[in-house]
Design an enzyme around this catalytic site. Structure first.
Site, PDB file in Angstrom:
ATOM      1  N   ASP A   1       0.861  -1.183   0.000  1.00 24.34           N
ATOM      2  CA  ASP A   1       0.000   0.000   0.000  1.00 24.34           C
ATOM      3  C   ASP A   1       0.892   1.226   0.000  1.00 24.34           C
ATOM      4  O   ASP A   1       2.084   1.138   0.296  1.00 24.34           O
ATOM      5  CB  ASP A   1      -0.891   0.016   1.246  1.00 24.34           C
ATOM      6  CG  ASP A   1      -1.832   1.211   1.274  1.00 24.34           C
ATOM      7  OD1 ASP A   1      -2.313   1.612   0.198  1.00 24.34           O
ATOM      8  OD2 ASP A   1      -2.083   1.761   2.358  1.00 24.34           O
ATOM      9  N   SER A   2       0.304   2.381  -0.309  1.00 25.35           N
ATOM     10  CA  SER A   2       1.047   3.634  -0.234  1.00 25.35           C
ATOM     11  C   SER A   2       1.474   3.941   1.206  1.00 25.35           C
ATOM     12  O   SER A   2       2.467   4.613   1.413  1.00 25.35           O
ATOM     13  CB  SER A   2       0.183   4.773  -0.748  1.00 25.35           C
ATOM     14  OG  SER A   2      -0.998   4.850   0.002  1.00 25.35           O
TER      15      SER A   2
ATOM     16  N   TYR B   1      -0.804   8.416  -2.214  1.00 20.26           N
ATOM     17  CA  TYR B   1      -0.862   8.273  -3.672  1.00 20.26           C
ATOM     18  C   TYR B   1      -2.125   8.912  -4.268  1.00 20.26           C
ATOM     19  O   TYR B   1      -2.154   9.239  -5.446  1.00 20.26           O
ATOM     20  CB  TYR B   1      -0.909   6.785  -4.056  1.00 20.26           C
ATOM     21  CG  TYR B   1       0.396   6.025  -3.961  1.00 20.26           C
ATOM     22  CD1 TYR B   1       1.563   6.598  -3.464  1.00 20.26           C
ATOM     23  CD2 TYR B   1       0.450   4.692  -4.376  1.00 20.26           C
ATOM     24  CE1 TYR B   1       2.738   5.871  -3.385  1.00 20.26           C
ATOM     25  CE2 TYR B   1       1.624   3.966  -4.310  1.00 20.26           C
ATOM     26  CZ  TYR B   1       2.771   4.559  -3.817  1.00 20.26           C
ATOM     27  OH  TYR B   1       3.922   3.827  -3.746  1.00 20.26           O
ATOM     28  N   GLY B   2      -3.162   9.047  -3.448  1.00 18.47           N
ATOM     29  CA  GLY B   2      -4.511   9.318  -3.963  1.00 18.47           C
ATOM     30  C   GLY B   2      -4.665  10.611  -4.730  1.00 18.47           C
ATOM     31  O   GLY B   2      -5.597  10.763  -5.506  1.00 18.47           O
TER      32      GLY B   2
ATOM     33  N   CYS C   1      -4.257  -1.256  -2.080  1.00  9.98           N
ATOM     34  CA  CYS C   1      -4.372   0.190  -2.256  1.00  9.98           C
ATOM     35  C   CYS C   1      -5.345   0.421  -3.409  1.00  9.98           C
ATOM     36  O   CYS C   1      -5.108  -0.060  -4.523  1.00  9.98           O
ATOM     37  CB  CYS C   1      -3.002   0.773  -2.606  1.00  9.98           C
ATOM     38  SG  CYS C   1      -3.031   2.500  -3.104  1.00  9.98           S
TER      39      CYS C   1
ATOM     40  N   THR D   1      -6.086   3.141  -5.008  1.00 12.07           N
ATOM     41  CA  THR D   1      -5.563   4.016  -6.054  1.00 12.07           C
ATOM     42  C   THR D   1      -4.745   3.205  -7.063  1.00 12.07           C
ATOM     43  O   THR D   1      -4.918   3.344  -8.278  1.00 12.07           O
ATOM     44  CB  THR D   1      -4.681   5.116  -5.421  1.00 12.07           C
ATOM     45  OG1 THR D   1      -5.482   5.864  -4.504  1.00 12.07           O
ATOM     46  CG2 THR D   1      -4.109   6.039  -6.470  1.00 12.07           C
TER      47      THR D   1
ATOM     48  N   GLU E   1      -5.240   9.056   9.844  1.00  9.46           N
ATOM     49  CA  GLU E   1      -3.836   9.019  10.276  1.00  9.46           C
ATOM     50  C   GLU E   1      -3.602   9.884  11.517  1.00  9.46           C
ATOM     51  O   GLU E   1      -2.694   9.627  12.294  1.00  9.46           O
ATOM     52  CB  GLU E   1      -2.922   9.427   9.118  1.00  9.46           C
ATOM     53  CG  GLU E   1      -3.071   8.461   7.946  1.00  9.46           C
ATOM     54  CD  GLU E   1      -1.786   8.184   7.191  1.00  9.46           C
ATOM     55  OE1 GLU E   1      -0.840   8.965   7.301  1.00  9.46           O
ATOM     56  OE2 GLU E   1      -1.746   7.151   6.495  1.00  9.46           O
TER      57      GLU E   1
ATOM     58  N   CYS F   1     -11.454   2.859  -0.276  1.00 10.66           N
ATOM     59  CA  CYS F   1     -10.091   3.242   0.088  1.00 10.66           C
ATOM     60  C   CYS F   1      -9.747   2.439   1.326  1.00 10.66           C
ATOM     61  O   CYS F   1     -10.565   2.361   2.255  1.00 10.66           O
ATOM     62  CB  CYS F   1      -9.998   4.737   0.373  1.00 10.66           C
ATOM     63  SG  CYS F   1      -8.401   5.232   1.097  1.00 10.66           S
ATOM     64  N   THR F   2      -8.571   1.837   1.327  1.00 11.09           N
ATOM     65  CA  THR F   2      -8.245   0.918   2.421  1.00 11.09           C
ATOM     66  C   THR F   2      -8.033   1.623   3.766  1.00 11.09           C
ATOM     67  O   THR F   2      -7.959   0.976   4.796  1.00 11.09           O
ATOM     68  CB  THR F   2      -7.015   0.065   2.052  1.00 11.09           C
ATOM     69  OG1 THR F   2      -5.950   0.923   1.659  1.00 11.09           O
ATOM     70  CG2 THR F   2      -7.353  -0.865   0.903  1.00 11.09           C
ATOM     71  N   HIS F   3      -7.939   2.951   3.757  1.00 14.96           N
ATOM     72  CA  HIS F   3      -7.893   3.683   5.029  1.00 14.96           C
ATOM     73  C   HIS F   3      -9.272   3.786   5.690  1.00 14.96           C
ATOM     74  O   HIS F   3      -9.370   3.953   6.894  1.00 14.96           O
ATOM     75  CB  HIS F   3      -7.440   5.129   4.798  1.00 14.96           C
ATOM     76  CG  HIS F   3      -5.965   5.359   4.876  1.00 14.96           C
ATOM     77  ND1 HIS F   3      -5.130   5.135   3.819  1.00 14.96           N
ATOM     78  CD2 HIS F   3      -5.173   5.800   5.889  1.00 14.96           C
ATOM     79  CE1 HIS F   3      -3.889   5.453   4.176  1.00 14.96           C
ATOM     80  NE2 HIS F   3      -3.884   5.846   5.415  1.00 14.96           N
TER      81      HIS F   3
END
Lengths: 266, 266
Positions: free
Chosen positions: A10-11, A42-43, A73, A75, A152, A184-186
């Site tokens: 992932d980023s 990256y997004g 990820c 993106t 984050e 989005c994986t976040h």
């Protein structure tokens, strides 16, 4: 072959939500995780730049002799999956189509919302795949650039997270979506806040969908690891950030120590 | 020598607030601006990584034959100024000490707040310089990681920006600061929102302070450009983002088109 590890990248830290689901689904596999902490996020970057970064990461994972790679990820999955699959002779699992399949299972009114980064939404891939999979579907997409920094910062439940979610999601609710893909994986880090805002709308967590996809892929290709005593996942990052350690312990409920590598060399 | 351009760089678009002030102060100079859009943001990355990125950028600006370089990024200024000054034989102007000098001029109760990225605040440089410049000063610092993505999303005046500012700044207000340094070049984009929250506290915009510092440096070293018809600033970026163009036209009130370069080659 079967005892080789699975690569995941992932980023940044978002892919840890995918790894977390995968560890539950596949307790016997070994994993090499790479997070591009030096160049996250990256997004909001261009397809060319994200493709170049991803190619370097795949070269690194190939050097670790992985049997398959999970692009954890959205993106990269939505913009580079075809390019990477064409360039490298190993299987890739992406995080877009598993969520699309789950959305097809749960929607009743065929009116589906998708949220993700600017690059994921901008790729139009969710829209195209959903309409292909669900004839007559109406798809409403929304880029939510503040969700990643909020996650984050650890602001996943406070007033700011709540109002941000309301602002981003209201236009999707106005369209009467009955299901919402967290593209989005976040975003699973904000799932409780998002649930509060969308109420009865069914939330599709692409991380869960992807874990099932990987399990089924390994099984149908007879690539499952027969080991009963796998080692812990190994973590590599492109920068030494406390943030990675902090969020990995938060997401995986266990402390790991990541090794730093110079990803620009790959 | 005098007709050479001045180089300016930042991790992304924040440095444009510095360029904007510099263009007002020095209308006869020529400028080469570099924004590292491919690897933005720097503020949550390690000193080693930020130093490596900065070195590449300085190599690029040196290839453009600049006479001086403005480090229009607080993270680089606070963590890499000494290293870059030691490695390269040309003058660097950083954005930290100009703000410190202005704070010394305006504070009355010697109680000063500083806000910036995690890396800037973590460097401790503002704290050290303020206490050196103002004997007996009390300095209260706060990292505000969400301010950069809020500014880049264009959410500079809405409820989310306002509540975020309240959450971040309340602990500084509780200490009865009478002045507040905006220690990140993105933060002037949020200045109205910050003003609303801090009321009578004097705000020090390090971008303005730095523009005055550059003017005085060029003048005292007889490096001013005698030209009366300078060309427009030239913009270079490491990624092709619409965001850069959007924010540069917002900040500079003029449209420019940036050229993309591969910064990893420098």
């Amino acid at each position: 072959m079967n005892q080789k590890p699975v690569g995941i990248f992932d980023s940044g830290v978002g892919g840890l939500t995918v790894l977390s689901e995968i560890l539950k689904a596949l307790p016997n596999e070994e994993f090499i995780f790479f997070g591009d902490a030096a160049r996250v996020p990256y997004g909001s970057k261009s397809v060319e730049t994200v493709t170049k970064f991803s190619r370097q990461i795949v070269n690194f994972l190939v050097s670790k002799d992985v049997k398959a790679i999970v692009i954890a990820c959205s993106t990269v999955s939505s913009n580079c999956f075809k390019t990477l699959s064409a360039e490298f002779p190993l299987p890739f699992i992406e995080v877009i189509s598993p969520g699309v399949e789950d959305a097809a299972l749960v929607t009743r009114n065929k009116t589906i919302g998708v949220i993700g980064t600017e690059a994921t939404i901008g790729s139009g891939l969710y829209d195209a795949l959903l309409k292909e999979k669900i004839p007559g579907a109406k798809v409403y997409s929304k880029a939510c650039p503040l969700f990643v920094p909020l996650a984050e910062e650890g602001w996943t439940k406070n007033t700011v997270a709540r109002i941000t979610a309301e602002i981003y999601l209201q236009e999707l609710l106005d369209k009467e979506i009955d299901s919402l893909i967290l593209g989005c994986t976040h975003y699973p880090l904000l799932i409780n806040c998002i649930k509060d805002v969308v109420g009865p709308v069914r939330i599709i967590n692409a991380a869960e969908s992807t874990a099932r996809r990987l399990k089924s892929f390994l099984s149908s290709n007879h690539l499952e690891n027969p080991s009963r005593s796998p080692t812990s996942p190994k973590f590599f990052v492109s920068d030494n950030t406390k943030k990675f350690d902090r969020i990995s312990s938060l997401v995986l409920r266990q402390n790991f120590s990541a090794s730093i590598i110079d990803i620009e060399k790959y």
